[in-house]
Design a protein around this motif. Structure first.
Motif, PDB file in Angstrom:
ATOM      1  N   VAL A 143       1.462  -0.817  -0.252  1.00 30.52           N
ATOM      2  CA  VAL A 143      -0.383   0.007  -0.340  1.00 30.52           C
ATOM      3  C   VAL A 143       1.278   1.055   0.283  1.00 30.52           C
ATOM      4  N   ALA A 144       2.281   1.154   0.962  1.00 32.23           N
ATOM      5  CA  ALA A 144       2.606   2.911   0.886  1.00 32.23           C
ATOM      6  C   ALA A 144       2.942   3.056  -0.489  1.00 32.23           C
ATOM      7  N   SER A 145       4.088   1.783  -1.277  1.00 27.38           N
ATOM      8  CA  SER A 145       4.176   1.806  -2.535  1.00 27.38           C
ATOM      9  C   SER A 145       3.896   2.580  -3.481  1.00 27.38           C
ATOM     10  N   ILE A 146       2.373   1.730  -3.475  1.00 20.75           N
ATOM     11  CA  ILE A 146       1.400   2.415  -4.105  1.00 20.75           C
ATOM     12  C   ILE A 146       1.025   3.374  -4.016  1.00 20.75           C
ATOM     13  N   VAL A 147       0.825   4.239  -2.450  1.00 20.04           N
ATOM     14  CA  VAL A 147       0.001   5.662  -2.525  1.00 20.04           C
ATOM     15  C   VAL A 147       1.303   6.561  -2.853  1.00 20.04           C
ATOM     16  N   THR A 148       2.873   6.391  -2.593  1.00 23.37           N
ATOM     17  CA  THR A 148       4.274   7.028  -2.694  1.00 23.37           C
ATOM     18  C   THR A 148       5.185   6.873  -3.820  1.00 23.37           C
ATOM     19  N   GLY A 149       4.527   5.833  -4.611  1.00 24.23           N
ATOM     20  CA  GLY A 149       4.916   5.698  -6.217  1.00 24.23           C
ATOM     21  C   GLY A 149       7.045   5.548  -5.816  1.00 24.23           C
ATOM     22  N   GLN A 150       6.647   4.979  -4.693  1.00 23.98           N
ATOM     23  CA  GLN A 150       8.411   4.830  -4.433  1.00 23.98           C
ATOM     24  C   GLN A 150       8.722   3.018  -3.888  1.00 23.98           C
ATOM     25  N   PRO A 151       8.999   2.652  -3.834  1.00 28.50           N
ATOM     26  CA  PRO A 151       9.753   1.167  -3.400  1.00 28.50           C
ATOM     27  C   PRO A 151       9.337   1.976  -1.646  1.00 28.50           C
ATOM     28  N   VAL A 152       9.459   0.609  -1.390  1.00 28.18           N
ATOM     29  CA  VAL A 152       9.317   1.132   0.611  1.00 28.18           C
ATOM     30  C   VAL A 152       9.776  -0.487   0.943  1.00 28.18           C
ATOM     31  N   LYS A 153      10.860  -0.890   1.889  1.00 25.86           N
ATOM     32  CA  LYS A 153      10.899  -1.616   2.435  1.00 25.86           C
ATOM     33  C   LYS A 153      10.506  -2.279   4.210  1.00 25.86           C
ATOM     34  N   TRP A 154       9.771  -2.803   4.435  1.00 24.98           N
ATOM     35  CA  TRP A 154       9.506  -3.347   5.679  1.00 24.98           C
ATOM     36  C   TRP A 154      10.575  -4.798   5.738  1.00 24.98           C
ATOM     37  N   ILE A 155      11.402  -4.256   6.967  1.00 28.16           N
ATOM     38  CA  ILE A 155      11.835  -5.570   7.814  1.00 28.16           C
ATOM     39  C   ILE A 155      11.866  -5.608   9.311  1.00 28.16           C
ATOM     40  N   GLU A 156      11.619  -6.959  10.050  1.00 22.24           N
ATOM     41  CA  GLU A 156      11.246  -6.950  10.936  1.00 22.24           C
ATOM     42  C   GLU A 156      12.105  -6.983  12.065  1.00 22.24           C
ATOM     43  N   ASP A 157      11.955  -6.508  13.099  1.00 24.24           N
ATOM     44  CA  ASP A 157      13.409  -6.681  14.172  1.00 24.24           C
ATOM     45  C   ASP A 157      13.332  -8.569  14.612  1.00 24.24           C
ATOM     46  N   ARG A 158      13.874  -8.649  15.597  1.00 20.69           N
ATOM     47  CA  ARG A 158      13.671  -9.999  16.412  1.00 20.69           C
ATOM     48  C   ARG A 158      12.153  -9.805  17.626  1.00 20.69           C
ATOM     49  N   MET A 159      12.513  -8.793  17.606  1.00 18.76           N
ATOM     50  CA  MET A 159      11.158  -8.621  18.787  1.00 18.76           C
ATOM     51  C   MET A 159      10.090  -8.729  18.069  1.00 18.76           C
ATOM     52  N   GLU A 160       9.657  -8.270  17.262  1.00 17.93           N
ATOM     53  CA  GLU A 160       8.675  -8.124  16.807  1.00 17.93           C
ATOM     54  C   GLU A 160       8.142  -9.618  15.614  1.00 17.93           C
ATOM     55  N   ASN A 161       9.550 -10.743  15.412  1.00 16.83           N
ATOM     56  CA  ASN A 161       9.352 -11.552  14.698  1.00 16.83           C
ATOM     57  C   ASN A 161       8.594 -12.263  16.046  1.00 16.83           C
ATOM     58  N   LEU A 162       9.427 -12.670  16.662  1.00 15.23           N
ATOM     59  CA  LEU A 162       9.067 -13.553  18.389  1.00 15.23           C
ATOM     60  C   LEU A 162       7.692 -13.487  18.483  1.00 15.23           C
ATOM     61  N   SER A 163       7.462 -11.699  18.679  1.00 14.81           N
ATOM     62  CA  SER A 163       6.050 -11.605  19.173  1.00 14.81           C
ATOM     63  C   SER A 163       4.922 -11.402  18.192  1.00 14.81           C
ATOM     64  N   ALA A 164       5.066 -11.280  17.627  1.00 16.43           N
ATOM     65  CA  ALA A 164       3.492 -10.943  16.274  1.00 16.43           C
ATOM     66  C   ALA A 164       3.713 -11.779  15.259  1.00 16.43           C
ATOM     67  N   THR A 165       4.406 -12.559  14.912  1.00 17.41           N
ATOM     68  CA  THR A 165       4.436 -13.299  13.751  1.00 17.41           C
ATOM     69  C   THR A 165       4.586 -14.697  13.757  1.00 17.41           C
ATOM     70  N   ALA A 166       3.799 -16.202  13.838  1.00 16.22           N
ATOM     71  CA  ALA A 166       3.654 -17.470  13.385  1.00 16.22           C
ATOM     72  C   ALA A 166       4.345 -17.772  14.133  1.00 16.22           C
ATOM     73  N   PHE A 167       3.083 -17.635  15.371  1.00 13.93           N
ATOM     74  CA  PHE A 167       3.811 -18.531  16.313  1.00 13.93           C
ATOM     75  C   PHE A 167       3.160 -19.987  16.167  1.00 13.93           C
ATOM     76  N   ALA A 168       3.905 -21.150  17.538  1.00 10.60           N
ATOM     77  CA  ALA A 168       3.434 -22.378  16.587  1.00 10.60           C
ATOM     78  C   ALA A 168       3.242 -23.284  17.965  1.00 10.60           C
ATOM     79  N   ARG A 169       2.646 -24.669  17.138  1.00  9.70           N
ATOM     80  CA  ARG A 169       2.267 -25.042  18.375  1.00  9.70           C
ATOM     81  C   ARG A 169       0.769 -24.826  19.148  1.00  9.70           C
ATOM     82  N   ASP A 170       0.967 -25.187  21.067  1.00  9.35           N
ATOM     83  CA  ASP A 170       0.014 -24.310  22.081  1.00  9.35           C
ATOM     84  C   ASP A 170      -0.942 -25.541  21.576  1.00  9.35           C
ATOM     85  N   TYR A 171      -0.899 -26.389  21.821  1.00 12.10           N
ATOM     86  CA  TYR A 171      -2.723 -27.618  22.070  1.00 12.10           C
ATOM     87  C   TYR A 171      -2.374 -28.924  22.838  1.00 12.10           C
ATOM     88  N   TRP A 172      -2.774 -28.118  23.532  1.00  7.12           N
ATOM     89  CA  TRP A 172      -3.232 -29.232  25.181  1.00  7.12           C
ATOM     90  C   TRP A 172      -3.836 -30.039  24.678  1.00  7.12           C
TER      91      TRP A 172
END
Lengths: 162, 806
Positions: free
Chosen positions: B283-312
Motif C-alpha cells: 500500500v505504501a508503495s502504491i501511495v508514494t510511488g516509491q519502493p518501500v522496504k519493511w523488515i521485522e526486528d527480532r522482537m517483532e518476529n517473536l511476538s507478532a508473526t507465526a507462533f507454533a504449537r500450543d496444543y493441550w
C-alpha cells in the motif's frame, strides 16, 4: 541529527562514511558501504550474524556505534577470500556442508577465522566454545565444527613445496 | 577416453544423480557473503516502513494522533486502518478461513499487534516517528488461558464475528470458539475405553513456541506506476500463492504482479503466511510511488508473526493386560491466538493431527480439536513439520510411554508389540489415512542394537540403585521415539490453500549444447534445492547435475506451485521434476530413433543415452539429441526440447524413523546433558545423503531447543515474556551434541522416484525423544509425565516435587 565523518579501513581499503552518532556499524557497512555479507539477526548481540573483525577481535557490529569504530581496521567476510582464491574456511564450509540457508555463514566464518588466529590448534571443545556466540538454526553445528577443525588441520600443514 | 569407452558406472557417477553426496551449488555465494536476501535489496528512492505496535494484549483504540510523527523531517506517511479501509485492506483473509486486521481496527487483540505503519526515508527516522505516534488505548480484560475462554465472565475477543454461529470449519458455540474438528468414531472408541482392561490417561501439553529463522520476515514492494506493475520481493515460502493473494486483495491483475523470493535465511514455517507488513509495504508503495522496504526486528518476529504449537492434548489409551493397544482417544484444546491464521490445508483446521495414531496398529480411535481465540499473536504454523504432525507425534509417543508405565512394561517392547507390520502396508488408519509404506520393526531393531538398548537399561537400573544408595546425584534417561510423519501435501482432491490445489510443478528447458535449466514452483530456504533437484533430473535425463541450473521463486518465470513447507518439495515438486524429465526423455527417444534410423521401440535408455537394442555401439547421447532437436528437421517432431509437469500426488508420503536419546540429569541443578543421540531415518529413496544428514542435524537441534527450553510465554496480562533471544532459547554450539545418523530405505510406492521427504522428520521425532528421555529419568521415582519445555528449572522442580532433594 548531525553526522560525523567516520574513517575506516574495510577489507584493506580506506573508506569514509557520514553517520549519526547513534548509527550502528552494521547499518553503515550494509547501507552505505554495500558490505552486505554481515547480516542482522537479532539486534541484541545474541546471534552473531553481524560478526566482523575489528582490529583483531570478533565484534558484533549490530551493537557497536559506527563512531566507535573510528579509525579501525575492519575485516568482513568479503575480505577473507575472493572467487579466485577462497579462504580455507570458505572451502571447508562447502566441503563439509557447514551451511544451509547461509544467513549465519558470513558471521560464522568471520568468527571462525579469528578463533583460528587466536588458537591455531583447537580441540573440538575449543571450537564449540569459541563459536558459541554465533547462532545457526539450520545445521545443528555438527558440520560447522567439522569444517572449522578441517580448516585448522589444513592451515597447520606445512606449505606444499611448489 | 571417448564416450563409448566409459563404463556404465563411470557414466552414472559423472551425472552426480540420485544417491550422490553432491556438494552444494548454493555455497559459493553464501560462503563469500554474496547471498541476496531481502534486506540486501537497495533501490533508488527506497523508503522504509516500521510499525507502531500495541503495548496491550486487549484494548480499545480510542484515537491515533500522528501529527507529531508527520512533523519529523523525512517522514512520508503514517498509515492507519482508516487509510486502508477505503481500499478494503484494513483486514485480510488468513490461510485458515478467518480474517485478520492488517492495522488495528477499533481494538487490539494481542501485544505487539500492528496499529499504524510509518513510512520514512530511512529506518532511523521511521523508528523515531513510531515513538511519536500517540495512540490512546482503553484497556480491556485479557484472556490468555484457553480453558477460560468460554466461562461466563470471559471477555469477547472478536466482536467482528461475535454473533457468527457458523465459522469456516463448522458451527461455533461461543464467540471465543473457532471450530471443533472431529475425526474417527467417538462412541465406538468410548465403548472400547469403557471395556478395556487397561486405560492410561494423561494431559500432554505441547507448549507455544516459534520457528525463529535467523533472518526475520521482510519485504520490498515497488509499484511501477508507469507500467502498472507491482514487484514484491520478500521472505515467502509460497511466492505464487502470495501473488494470487496480493492480486485478490489489491485488485491489481495477477499478470501485473511479480513476486520474488530471493535467498531466504531459513523459514521453518515462519514465512508461509501473509503478514501485515507485506500488505502495508505494498500500500505504501502504491501511495508514494516509491519502493518501500519493511523488515521485522527480532522482537517483532517473536511476538507478532507465526507462533507454533500450543496444543493441550488430553489423551486416553486403552490396551489389553499384555500391552496390545485397543483404542486411542484425544481431545485437544488448541490456542490459536487472536486470529485463526494457521497455515493448514483448508479442509484440515487442525492440520494432519489425525496422524496421532502414529506408528501403531490401533483399531479404534477418536480425535476432537477445539480451536479457541485468546489474546495472543496469531499463527499456528507448521514449525519444521507437516501441519500439526509434530504435535501428533509428541502426543502418541508420550501416550505410549504413559501406557508403558501403567502396564509396568518396557516402552521399547510395547512399541514393537503394536507397530504396523510390514505386510499391513498400504495401511488404513482408524483416523482415515492410507500409509504408503513402512518397515518399522526393521528400523526399530536396528536402532535398539545400535545403542545397545539392553545394556543401557541395565546401566540405568544400576544408576537408580546408586542414586538411592547416595552414591550419585545423577540420573539417566533413555528417550525412545518411533515416529511416522505424513508429508507431501498433497492430493488436490483434499488439499488446498485458499482454494489453490496443492500440486507442484517443474519446467525444464534443454539448451542446444546439452545443458539445462529447470524451474520449480517451490522455494529453497536452505534445503539446497538447486543441488538436489538437479540430481533428480540428472538421473532422469542423463545430463550431469553440474550442467543443470535450478531456479525457483520468481513468479514471472517459474511455473505455479504451492511452495516449500510441510516437507512437500521432494514429494510433490521432486515428483514433478522426475515426471517432466520423463517427458523430455520420451521426446528425446523419438529424435534418437530418427537419428539412428530405427523404430522408437528398437532403442532403449541407458544412463545418459539411447542405445539400439542388440547393437550397443550404436547410440545417441542426450547431449547429441538435444543438439539435433535445435539443428535438424525431425519429421513429425517440434523443434526444441522442453517439458513441463504439474504433479498432483495420488497420496501423501509417510517417512518414519527411530530415535534414541540418552540423557544424564543432575538432580540438584536440573541440568541435562545429552550423552548420545541416535537417529535412524527412513525417507524412502535418498537423493543426497550429505544433505539428508545436514537436515537431520538441524532438525534435531531445533527439536532440542523446543524440548529443553524454547518457549513463547505470556504473563496473565498477555505480555510476551520471551520476546528476544535473551529469553527465547536457541541452542549454541556449546550445548548441542554430535548426532549419530543412520537409515533404512523403504521407497514410497507411489512417488516416481520413491522419495518421501526428510526435512522435518528430525523435529517431529526429535521432540518426543528428548522429552521422553527427561521423563524416563524419573520413571523409577514415580513420575508419569511432566510438561515441556524441560529447562533446568523445570527439571529441578520435577526432582523437588518427587522428593529427591530431601
Amino acid at each position: 541529527m548531525s553526522k560525523t565523518t567516520i574513517k575506516l579501513n574495510v577489507n584493506g581499503q580506506s573508506v569514509e562514511a557520514q553517520a549519526e552518532p547513534r548509527e550502528l556499524l552494521i547499518h553503515v557497512l550494509r547501507e552505505q558501504l554495500q558490505i552486505t555479507g554481515p547480516h542482522i539477526g537479532c539486534e541484541t548481540s545474541h546471534c552473531g550474524a553481524c560478526t566482523v573483525d575489528i582490529d583483531g577481535k570478533s565484534i558484533k557490529s549490530c551493537t557497536l556505534f559506527a563512531i566507535q569504530a573510528q579509525g579501525s581496521e575492519i575485516t568482513t567476510i568479503e575480505g577473507l577470500g575472493n572467487p579466485d582464491k577462497l579462504h580455507v574456511l570458505q572451502e571447508k564450509f562447502k566441503e563439509h556442508h557447514g551451511l544451509q540457508c547461509g544467513y549465519c555463514t558470513p558471521g560464522m566464518i568471520t568468527r571462525a577465522h579469528r578463533l583460528l588466529e587466536e588458537n591455531p590448534n583447537p580441540t573440538e571443545e575449543d571450537v564449540r566454545f569459541g563459536i558459541a556466540g554465533n547462532l545457526c538454526r539450520c545445521t545443528g553445528y555438527q558440520n560447522i565444527v567439522k569444517a572449522v577443525m578441517a580448516a585448522a588441520d589444513e592451515l597447520n600443514q606445512p606449505e606444499a613445496v611448489a | 577416453m571417448s564416450a563409448a569407452e566409459e563404463t556404465i558406472q563411470e557414466r552414472t557417477a559423472a551425472l552426480k544423480g540420485l544417491g550422490t553426496s553432491r556438494k552444494r551449488v548454493e555455497d559459493a555465494r553464501f560462503t563469500q557473503g554474496k547471498g541476496n536476501y531481502v534486506d540486501d535489496i537497495k533501490m533508488p528512492d527506497m523508503l522504509f516502513g516500521d510499525f507502531v505496535r500495541s503495548p496491550y494484549a486487549h484494548a480499545r483504540v480510542k484515537s491515533i494522533d500522528s501529527s507529531a510523527a508527520m512533523a519529523v523531517p523525512g517522514v512520508i506517511a503514517v498509515l492507519t486502518a482508516q487509510d486502508l479501509e477505503p481500499l478494503s485492506l484494513h483486514w485480510m483473509p488468513t490461510l485458515a478461513g478467518d480474517k485478520q486486521m492488517v492495522l488495528a481496527d477499533g481494538k487490539v487483540l494481542f501485544q505487539g499487534q500492528e496499529v499504524a505503519f510509518v513510512v520514512a526515508e530511512d529506518r532511523y527516522i521511521a523508528a523515531d516517528a513510531v515513538d511519536l505516534v500517540q495512540v490512546e488505548y482503553e484497556e480491556l480484560p485479557v484472556l490468555v488461558d484457553p480453558f477460560k475462554a468460554e466461562l461466563p465472565d470471559a471477555p469477547v475477543l472478536r466482536e467482528d464475528i461475535a454473533d457468527a454461529t457458523e465459522g469456516a470449519h463448522g458451527p461455533r458455540r461461543h464467540p471465543n470458539h473457532i471450530f471443533t474438528w472431529e475425526q474417527g468414531d467417538k462412541s465406538a472408541t468410548e465403548a472400547v475405553l469403557a471395556e478395556a482392561p487397561v486405560v492410561a490417561e494423561e494431559m500432554v501439553y505441547y507448549h507455544r513456541t516459534h520457528p525463529c529463522p535467523m533472518e526475520t520476515c521482510g519485504a520490498v514492494a515497488s509499484m511501477d506506476k508507469v507500467n502498472g506493475k507491482l514487484t514484491l520481493w520478500g521472505t515467502f515460502q509460497a511466492p505464487h500463492v502470495v501473488r494470487t493473494v496480493a492480486s485478490l486483495l489489491s485488485g491489481i491483475a495477477e499478470h501485473n504482479i511479480r513476486v520474488v523470493s530471493p535467498d531466504i535465511g531459513g523459514g521453518f514455517g515462519n514465512k508461509v503466511g501473509v503478514y501485515p507488513g507485506y500488505v502495508c509495504a505494498i500500500v505504501a508503495s502504491i501511495v508514494t510511488g516509491q519502493p518501500v522496504k519493511w523488515i521485522e526486528d527480532r522482537m517483532e518476529n517473536l511476538s507478532a508473526t507465526a507462533f507454533a504449537r500450543d496444543y493441550w492434548m488430553k489423551g486416553k489409551i486403552a490396551a489389553t493386560d499384555d500391552g496390545k493397544i485397543l483404542g486411542l482417544w484425544c481431545h485437544t484444546t488448541a490456542d490459536h491466538g487472536a486470529f485463526d491464521a494457521c497455515a493448514d490445508p483448508t479442509k484440515y483446521p487442525a492440520g494432519f493431527m489425525n496422524i496421532c495414531t502414529g506408528s501403531y496398529d490401533i483399531p479404534m480411535a477418536y480425535l476432537a480439536v477445539d480451536g479457541i481465540y485468546t489474546n495472543k499473536a496469531p499463527g499456528g504454523v507448521a514449525y519444521r513439520c507437516s501441519f500439526r504432525v509434530t504435535e501428533a507425534a509428541y502426543f502418541i509417543e508420550r501416550m505410549i510411554e504413559v501406557l508403558a508405565i501403567k502396564l509396568n512394561m518396557d516402552a521399547a517392547e510395547l512399541r514393537a508389540k503394536n507397530f504396523i507390520r510390514k505386510d499391513q502396508f498400504p495401511y488404513h488408519s482408524a483416523l482415515g489415512w492410507e500409509y504408503d509404506s513402512g518397515d518399522y520393526h526393521t528400523a526399530w531393531n536396528k536402532a535398539l542394537e545400535a545403542v545397545n538398548y539392553t545394556g543401557l537399561r541395565a546401566e540405568q537400573a544400576q544408576q537408580v540403585e546408586d542414586f538411592k544408595a547416595g552414591k550419585t546425584r545423577k540420573l539417566m534417561g533413555i528417550g525412545l521415539c518411533h515416529f511416522t510423519e505424513i508429508v507431501g501435501a498433497g492430493p488436490v482432491k483434499n488439499c488446498d490453500i485458499l482454494g489453490m490445489g496443492m500440486f507442484d510443478s517443474c519446467e525444464i528447458r534443454i539448451h542446444p549444447t546439452g545443458s539445462a535449466i529447470a524451474r520449480l514452483g517451490t522455494i529453497s530456504q536452505g534445503q539446497g534445492h538447486a543441488t538436489t533437484f538437479a540430481q533428480i533430473l540428472a538421473s532422469e535425463i542423463g545430463i550431469s547435475a553440474d550442467d543443470i541450473t535450478v531456479e525457483e521463486g520468481d513468479t514471472d518465470t517459474a511455473p505455479y506451485g504451492l511452495g516449500t513447507y510441510g516437507s512437500r518439495s521432494t514429494p510433490v515438486a521432486g515428483a514433478a521434476t522426475a515426471m517432466a524429465g520423463r517427458k523430455i526423455r520420451a521426446k528425446a527417444q523419438m529424435i534418437a530413433a530418427y537419428l539412428l534410423e530405427v523404430h522408437d521401440n528398437d532403442i532403449e535408455w541407458e544412463v545418459d543415452r539411447f542405445v539400439v537394442k542388440g547393437a550397443p555401439e550404436r547410440f545417441k547421447t542426450m547431449k547429441e539429441v538435444a543438439f539435433a532437436s535445435y539443428t535438424q528437421v525431425i519429421p513429425g517432431v517440434e523443434p526444441g526440447l522442453e517439458a513441463v509437469s504439474y504433479y498432483d500426488p495420488p497420496n501423501m508420503t509417510y517417512p518414519f524413523g527411530a530415535y534414541i536419546c540418552v540423557m544424564d540429569i543432575d538432580v540438584d541443578t536440573g541440568e541435562s546433558d545429552i550423552r548420545q543421540f541416535y537417529a535412524l531415518d527412513d525417507c524412502g529413496t535418498r537423493i543426497n545423503p550429505m544433505i539428508i544428514e545436514g537436515q537431520v542435524h538441524g532438525g534435531l537441534t531445533e527439536a532440542l531447543a523446543i524440548a529443553l527450553g524454547q518457549e513463547i510465554a505470556y504473563d496473565e496480562l498477555g505480555n510476551v515474556k520471551t520476546g528476544s533471544l535473551m529469553d527465547f532459547f536457541i541452542p549454541t554450539s556449546w550445548e548441542t551434541p554430535n548426532y549419530q545418523t543412520d537409515f533404512t530405505e523403504t521407497p514410497s510406492p507411489h512417488h516416481p522416484i520413491g522419495a518421501k521427504g526428510v526435512g522435518e522428520s528430525p523435529n517431529v521425532g526429535g521432540v518426543p525423544a528428548f522429552s521422553n528421555a527427561i521423563n524416563d529419568a524419573f520413571r523409577a521415582f514415580g513420575l508419569t509425565h511432566t510438561h515441556m519445555p524441560h529447562d533446568h528449572w523445570r527439571i529441578w522442580k520435577t526432582a523437588n516435587d518427587l522428593g529427591l532433594h530431601s
